[in-house]
Design a protein around this motif. Sequence first.
Motif, mmCIF file in Angstrom:
data_model
loop_
_atom_site.group_PDB
_atom_site.id
_atom_site.type_symbol
_atom_site.label_atom_id
_atom_site.label_comp_id
_atom_site.label_asym_id
_atom_site.label_seq_id
_atom_site.Cartn_x
_atom_site.Cartn_y
_atom_site.Cartn_z
ATOM 1 N N HIS A 114 38.168 -4.925 7.517
ATOM 2 C CA HIS A 114 36.742 -4.585 7.506
ATOM 3 C C HIS A 114 35.883 -5.761 7.946
ATOM 4 C CE1 HIS A 114 32.860 -3.028 6.282
ATOM 5 N NE2 HIS A 114 32.685 -4.060 5.476
ATOM 6 N N TYR A 115 36.297 -6.967 7.641
ATOM 7 C CA TYR A 115 35.515 -8.143 7.990
ATOM 8 C C TYR A 115 35.537 -8.455 9.487
ATOM 9 C CZ TYR A 115 34.913 -9.608 3.105
ATOM 10 O OH TYR A 115 34.560 -9.691 1.781
ATOM 11 N N VAL A 116 36.445 -7.821 10.225
ATOM 12 C CA VAL A 116 36.619 -8.171 11.635
ATOM 13 C C VAL A 116 35.408 -7.726 12.452
ATOM 14 C CG1 VAL A 116 37.979 -7.785 13.718
ATOM 15 C CG2 VAL A 116 39.128 -8.118 11.519
ATOM 16 N N THR A 117 34.744 -8.675 13.026
ATOM 17 C CA THR A 117 33.733 -8.444 14.060
ATOM 18 C C THR A 117 34.061 -9.394 15.204
ATOM 19 O OG1 THR A 117 32.261 -10.095 13.096
ATOM 20 C CG2 THR A 117 31.928 -7.803 12.425
ATOM 21 N N VAL A 118 33.299 -9.307 16.266
ATOM 22 C CA VAL A 118 33.583 -10.155 17.416
ATOM 23 C C VAL A 118 33.559 -11.630 17.029
ATOM 24 C CG1 VAL A 118 32.713 -10.896 19.661
ATOM 25 C CG2 VAL A 118 32.762 -8.464 19.097
ATOM 26 N N THR A 119 32.512 -12.055 16.336
ATOM 27 C CA THR A 119 32.378 -13.466 15.982
ATOM 28 C C THR A 119 33.467 -13.909 15.022
ATOM 29 O OG1 THR A 119 29.984 -13.363 16.302
ATOM 30 C CG2 THR A 119 30.835 -15.179 14.977
ATOM 31 N N VAL A 120 33.719 -13.120 13.986
ATOM 32 C CA VAL A 120 34.758 -13.463 13.011
ATOM 33 C C VAL A 120 36.122 -13.516 13.692
ATOM 34 C CG1 VAL A 120 35.964 -12.685 10.933
ATOM 35 C CG2 VAL A 120 33.465 -12.560 11.045
ATOM 36 N N TRP A 121 36.390 -12.566 14.574
ATOM 37 C CA TRP A 121 37.691 -12.520 15.243
ATOM 38 C C TRP A 121 37.896 -13.744 16.128
ATOM 39 C CZ3 TRP A 121 39.071 -12.127 20.480
ATOM 40 C CH2 TRP A 121 40.425 -11.871 20.710
ATOM 41 N N VAL A 122 36.891 -14.089 16.923
ATOM 42 C CA VAL A 122 37.024 -15.233 17.828
ATOM 43 C C VAL A 122 37.301 -16.519 17.054
ATOM 44 C CG1 VAL A 122 35.750 -16.730 19.417
ATOM 45 C CG2 VAL A 122 35.632 -14.264 19.681
ATOM 46 N N GLU A 123 36.527 -16.760 16.011
ATOM 47 C CA GLU A 123 36.703 -17.988 15.241
ATOM 48 C C GLU A 123 38.012 -17.984 14.460
ATOM 49 O OE1 GLU A 123 34.596 -20.778 15.333
ATOM 50 O OE2 GLU A 123 34.024 -19.593 17.081
ATOM 51 N N ALA A 124 38.424 -16.811 13.964
ATOM 52 C CA ALA A 124 39.698 -16.727 13.242
ATOM 53 C C ALA A 124 40.869 -16.983 14.180
ATOM 54 C CB ALA A 124 39.835 -15.353 12.581
ATOM 55 N N GLN A 125 40.814 -16.416 15.381
ATOM 56 C CA GLN A 125 41.886 -16.650 16.348
ATOM 57 C C GLN A 125 41.969 -18.120 16.744
ATOM 58 O OE1 GLN A 125 44.225 -14.762 17.609
ATOM 59 N NE2 GLN A 125 43.654 -12.749 16.840
ATOM 60 N N ARG A 126 40.853 -18.789 16.702
ATOM 61 C CA ARG A 126 40.829 -20.199 17.097
ATOM 62 C C ARG A 126 41.276 -21.119 15.970
ATOM 63 N NH1 ARG A 126 36.611 -24.174 17.800
ATOM 64 N NH2 ARG A 126 35.107 -22.764 16.869
ATOM 65 N N ASN A 127 40.932 -20.764 14.719
ATOM 66 C CA ASN A 127 41.163 -21.677 13.599
ATOM 67 C C ASN A 127 42.398 -21.349 12.758
ATOM 68 O OD1 ASN A 127 38.821 -23.223 14.155
ATOM 69 N ND2 ASN A 127 37.543 -21.711 13.111
ATOM 70 N N LEU A 128 42.710 -20.067 12.572
ATOM 71 C CA LEU A 128 43.811 -19.717 11.674
ATOM 72 C C LEU A 128 45.166 -20.241 12.135
ATOM 73 C CD1 LEU A 128 42.950 -16.079 10.504
ATOM 74 C CD2 LEU A 128 42.514 -18.253 9.350
ATOM 75 N N PRO A 129 45.493 -20.182 13.433
ATOM 76 C CA PRO A 129 46.817 -20.689 13.831
ATOM 77 C C PRO A 129 47.033 -22.162 13.547
ATOM 78 C CG PRO A 129 45.911 -19.268 15.539
ATOM 79 C CD PRO A 129 44.804 -19.517 14.555
ATOM 80 N N THR A 130 45.954 -22.924 13.349
ATOM 81 C CA THR A 130 46.100 -24.353 13.056
ATOM 82 C C THR A 130 46.396 -24.600 11.580
ATOM 83 O OG1 THR A 130 43.731 -24.679 12.614
ATOM 84 C CG2 THR A 130 44.458 -24.853 14.906
ATOM 85 N N LEU A 131 46.296 -23.556 10.747
ATOM 86 C CA LEU A 131 46.548 -23.694 9.312
ATOM 87 C C LEU A 131 47.919 -23.149 8.959
ATOM 88 C CD1 LEU A 131 43.115 -22.404 7.923
ATOM 89 C CD2 LEU A 131 43.863 -24.783 8.060
#
Length: 240
Positions: A114-131
């Motif tokens: 539900h939280y997925v929007t364009v902005t959330v998705w872009v930043e999550a794709q950029r930051n989550l793989p580094t964690l």
Amino acid sequence: MDSQRPSTRTLVLRGVRDALALPAWVVGLSLFAVGSLAGETGFPGGTAVLSTLLIWAGPAQVIFFAGIAAGTALPAVALAVGLSSIRLLPMAMSLLPLLREQARGTWLQILVAHYVTVTVWVEAQRNLPTLPPEQRLPYYLGFANTCIGVCAVTSYLGYSLVGALPLPLAAGLLFLTPVFFTLSLAAGARGASDWLAIGSGFALAPLSSELAGKNFDLLLTGLVGGTAAYVLQKARGGAR
């Protein structure tokens, strides 16, 4: 070793900090315009805030308020809102695997989606793989909740200041999200396949709009452009 791992609270606060650094305000300004639309169409302020919390997609919220104001039947409005949000389905499907190690329950996965929007998705794709996988969910929830919280506030501010915004400025605020989305994608591009996906998206967008209509054009553009980028990446990998 365990004592050196960041706590859940630290990870959540890191997500909050990253959201407040810019992304939450970008999407928040676009939802400011949605709040103004709600006020202009005669809805109470609580409806503007609730639409942000439950629909959580600017274009779908515009369809909702405009459809109700025009006297469109509720089932038709619900269908239009759903169709406009289909574009977010591939984003949710690509994001969930990054969070699946901790988000195992059905209801938690629904909340994450539900939280997925364009902005959330872009930043999550950029930051989550580094964690590390076990640190991703607290960070994601901190980031996403901050974005939706800021947008709930700006939606109400937009409602309260209805009439104060000139129409061109309100339209410009709605346009901030796609601009931020494009810049974030460009900043995260790492190879020829990434640039091919971005470039083909721009090139195919007008044609997709004609062929698939406004509700499915983004899906068609992403499918064709993303497939082309994937084939190129595989071809380059096989040629080495």
